[in-house]
Write an enzyme that holds these catalytic residues in place. Structure first.
Site, mmCIF file in Angstrom:
data_model
loop_
_atom_site.group_PDB
_atom_site.id
_atom_site.type_symbol
_atom_site.label_atom_id
_atom_site.label_comp_id
_atom_site.label_asym_id
_atom_site.label_seq_id
_atom_site.Cartn_x
_atom_site.Cartn_y
_atom_site.Cartn_z
ATOM 1 C CG ASP A 79 -59.422 0.442 -20.050
ATOM 2 O OD1 ASP A 79 -58.948 -0.485 -20.115
ATOM 3 O OD2 ASP A 79 -60.269 0.619 -21.410
ATOM 4 C CB THR A 112 -58.098 5.794 -28.907
ATOM 5 O OG1 THR A 112 -58.407 5.350 -27.693
ATOM 6 C CG2 THR A 112 -56.604 5.846 -29.011
ATOM 7 C CE LYS A 113 -62.705 7.979 -34.789
ATOM 8 N NZ LYS A 113 -62.955 7.485 -36.299
ATOM 9 C CG PHE A 114 -61.720 1.547 -26.710
ATOM 10 C CD1 PHE A 114 -62.834 0.682 -26.899
ATOM 11 C CD2 PHE A 114 -60.878 1.574 -25.484
ATOM 12 C CE1 PHE A 114 -62.947 -0.209 -25.710
ATOM 13 C CE2 PHE A 114 -60.997 0.615 -24.637
ATOM 14 C CZ PHE A 114 -62.098 -0.337 -24.636
ATOM 15 C CD GLU A 115 -57.509 7.368 -23.143
ATOM 16 O OE1 GLU A 115 -57.282 7.796 -22.041
ATOM 17 O OE2 GLU A 115 -57.045 6.964 -24.298
ATOM 18 C CD GLU A 159 -47.696 1.381 -29.893
ATOM 19 O OE1 GLU A 159 -48.656 1.469 -29.344
ATOM 20 O OE2 GLU A 159 -47.255 2.014 -30.851
ATOM 21 C CE LYS A 211 -64.541 -14.722 -16.880
ATOM 22 N NZ LYS A 211 -64.968 -15.857 -17.554
ATOM 23 C CG ASP A 219 -56.871 -9.357 -22.796
ATOM 24 O OD1 ASP A 219 -57.351 -9.152 -21.892
ATOM 25 O OD2 ASP A 219 -57.096 -9.976 -23.824
ATOM 26 C CG ASP A 276 -43.264 -13.268 -28.657
ATOM 27 O OD1 ASP A 276 -43.641 -12.435 -28.000
ATOM 28 O OD2 ASP A 276 -42.885 -14.474 -28.113
#
Length: 251
Positions: free
Chosen positions: A188, A230-233, A77, A156, A152, A129
């Protein structure tokens, strides 16, 4: 989350793939305690040599019953954030070993805390890394899967070159997958989903099985059962945001 960045001030010939941008963040007392107490058991030091997978996943808690380590699937992962999904997947798949790369100290501490609370023994963390881990620690055709969830998006246009999912990294990952192994990306951000689909489709060692099994999804895959919401999703879905899963297999 982790992402690829190019060092803009360096000459083109010296630029190198990196899998992250180092961010500062507050480490809580609980995370600090987990780093201190559980770090020595579950954090792997970076090394410029192939991992001994049997030794790496030998139970360091003193528990018994860790036979057949050599035959257990191994999933890499890249960028686990605060480790919520990682811990849930590891609990759901106790017979799979997970090698998880993340350089964000609060995230490493948070996952260690979850490991302790849930008594998870099939996770090892490399706080380094991921590209260097892939290059120096992972031999060819050693992985059964790769998870890259919500990297991420660098939304832009002038920053798109910093996105993690680029052809050079995908080629490295594909070469380290066993035949039949998979790469699973989720995002997303629709424009990034389109780029991921394009980049993985261009890698000759990979095939998109969703094209045959789910043609109505236009190359995207249904959310695999092991990836939790997840909570965010969940919050994003309630606001009408989309989520795209891309799953390719090594041929």
């Amino acid at each position: 989350m982790t992402q690829e960045t190019l060092q803009a001030n360096e000459p083109v010939e010296r630029r190198a793939i990196r899998s992250f941008v180092k961010r500062t963040g507050r480490t809580t007392a609980g995370q600090t305690k987990a780093l201190s107490e559980l770090g020595p058991k579950f954090i792997l030091p970076y090394q410029e040599g192939t991992l001994d997978f049997v030794a790496t996943y030998a139970d360091r808690t003193g528990a018994t019953g860790q036979n057949n380590l050599q035959s257990k699937p191994l999933v890499l992962e890249i960028g686990f954030g605060m480790g919520e999904a990682t811990a849930q997947i590891a609990a759901l798949l106790p017979d799979t070993n997970f090698l998880c790369c993340e350089v964000h100290d609060p995230g490493v501490g948070a996952l260690l805390k979850r490991i302790g609370e849930q008594d998870l023994r099939n996770i090892r963390i490399c706080a380094h890394d991921a590209v260097e881990v892939i290059d120096h620690m992972l031999p060819l055709q050693c992985l059964d899967g790769v998870h890259i969830f919500f990297p991420d998006p660098w939304h832009k246009a002038r920053h798109n070159k910093r996105r993690l999912i680029q052809a050079p990294l995908v080629a490295k990952l594909a070469a380290r997958l066993k035949v039949g192994g998979y790469i699973h990306c989720a995002t997303d951000w629709q424009a990034y989903a389109e780029q991921i689909l394009e980049v993985l489709s261009a890698e000759p060692l990979l095939k998109n099985t969703a094209l045959l099994s789910n043609p109505e999804l236009h190359g995207y895959a249904p959310k695999p059962h092991y990836r939790p919401l997840t909570k965010f999703e969940n919050r994003g879905l309630k606001l009408g945001h989309g989520v795209w899963d891309v799953v390719f297999e090594r041929v």
